[in-house]
Each structure stands twice: as C-alpha cells, then as structure tokens.
Scaffold this active site. Structure first.
Site, PDB file in Angstrom:
ATOM      1  N   ASP A   7       0.871  -1.172   0.000  1.00 21.67           N
ATOM      2  CA  ASP A   7       0.000   0.000   0.000  1.00 21.67           C
ATOM      3  C   ASP A   7       0.909   1.223   0.000  1.00 21.67           C
ATOM      4  O   ASP A   7       1.319   1.698   1.064  1.00 21.67           O
ATOM      5  CB  ASP A   7      -0.909  -0.022   1.232  1.00 21.67           C
ATOM      6  N   GLU A  67      -1.562  -1.537  -4.736  1.00 18.58           N
ATOM      7  CA  GLU A  67      -2.777  -0.763  -4.954  1.00 18.58           C
ATOM      8  C   GLU A  67      -2.501   0.281  -6.039  1.00 18.58           C
ATOM      9  O   GLU A  67      -1.453   0.916  -6.046  1.00 18.58           O
ATOM     10  CB  GLU A  67      -3.188  -0.089  -3.646  1.00 18.58           C
ATOM     11  N   ASP A 139      -1.814   1.089   7.616  1.00 20.70           N
ATOM     12  CA  ASP A 139      -1.190   0.934   6.295  1.00 20.70           C
ATOM     13  C   ASP A 139      -0.780  -0.518   6.057  1.00 20.70           C
ATOM     14  O   ASP A 139      -0.919  -1.035   4.945  1.00 20.70           O
ATOM     15  CB  ASP A 139       0.012   1.870   6.156  1.00 20.70           C
TER      16      ASP A 139
END
Length: 155
Positions: A7, A67, A139
C-alpha cells in the site's frame, strides 16, 4: 506461494506477506515503512526503495500486489503518491518480482464483498481471514488486504 501486498504512500507505506496454499491463507509478516517529511524527496524515495528491497530479500515472495493510484482532490498529494508507487515498483523490478495492480475498490470487493466497504470493515475481515496476525498499523492492514485480494483474484 507467498504474496507481498503493498500500500504505497510517501508518508507511510504498508507491506504484508501472506502464504497461499490452495484455498488457505496464512499471515507471514507485515510492517510499515515511514519516511521523514523533512527530508528531501530523493532521500525519502531511496529510503522507501531500500526498505522494500530488504523486505523482499527477507521473505522472498513469489509475486507482489500493489494498490493502483487513485486521484486525490489535492494534485500535490496525487503526485507524492505516484512518486512513492514509483519507488515501490522499482524495488519490485530490481528484485525481478512480478507485480499485479488492483484498484482500491476491487481490493475491498475481494476482501469484504463490496467495493464501497469502509476501512473498519476491511480490518474486521482481516481479523477473520488472518486471525493470528498482529497488524502493525492501518497501512500494513491495507497492504495485507491487497495481498489477500490478489490471492483471490489471481489464484
């Protein structure tokens, strides 16, 4: 098979490694890489790159999942996110690690069942899917969700 979920963020990039054995998922590790906001951009990107190289060398994943960039209302935030993604993808490329990219909406749908899921719903599903995981922060949780989604979407 080991999947490294990522991420990306310039402030704090989350990472998570899951083991996939047929339909079974298990937690291997997770963490977060923070950069110093007062440091020059090149130093922050190098720190992020080097830290992820160390993660890849330690856990030796078979592939990574990242992502995709989403457009923020603030163009500067989007640009910083793009820089961080560049460092993340470069680290994967340097280590010859194949990368799958997934939208935030697709990750949420794969993990929770709806692309409109809230962060709390994703984190609740992580506790069900990876009950023994001690997650380092939000996160890292997002990164684990990306890895889980990749396992479901790419097999």
């Amino acid at each position: 098979m080991l999947i490294l979920g990522l991420d990306p963020s310039l402030t704090c990039t989350g990472w998570g490694v899951v083991r996939v054995d047929g339909p079974r998922l298990s937690h291997v590790a997770n963490g977060q890489v923070s950069t110093n906001a007062k440091s020059p951009m090149p130093e922050r990107l190098l720190h992020l790159h080097d830290a992820l190289i160390a993660v890849i060398e330690t856990y030796k994943p078979d592939r990574a999942a990242v992502e995709e960039v989403f457009v923020n209302k603030n163009p500067q935030s989007t640009l910083k996110l793009a820089h961080a993604r560049g460092a993340v993808l470069t680290a994967c490329g340097r280590m010859s690690l194949p990368v799958n990219e997934h939208s935030t909406r697709l990750v949420k749908k794969a993990v929770v069942g709806t692309g409109a899921a809230e962060k709390q719903q994703v984190q609740a599903m992580l506790k069900i899917l990876l009950p023994l995981a001690k997650v380092s922060g939000s996160d890292a949780a997002d990164a684990l969700a990306v890895a889980i989604a990749d396992a479901h979407l790419k097999g």
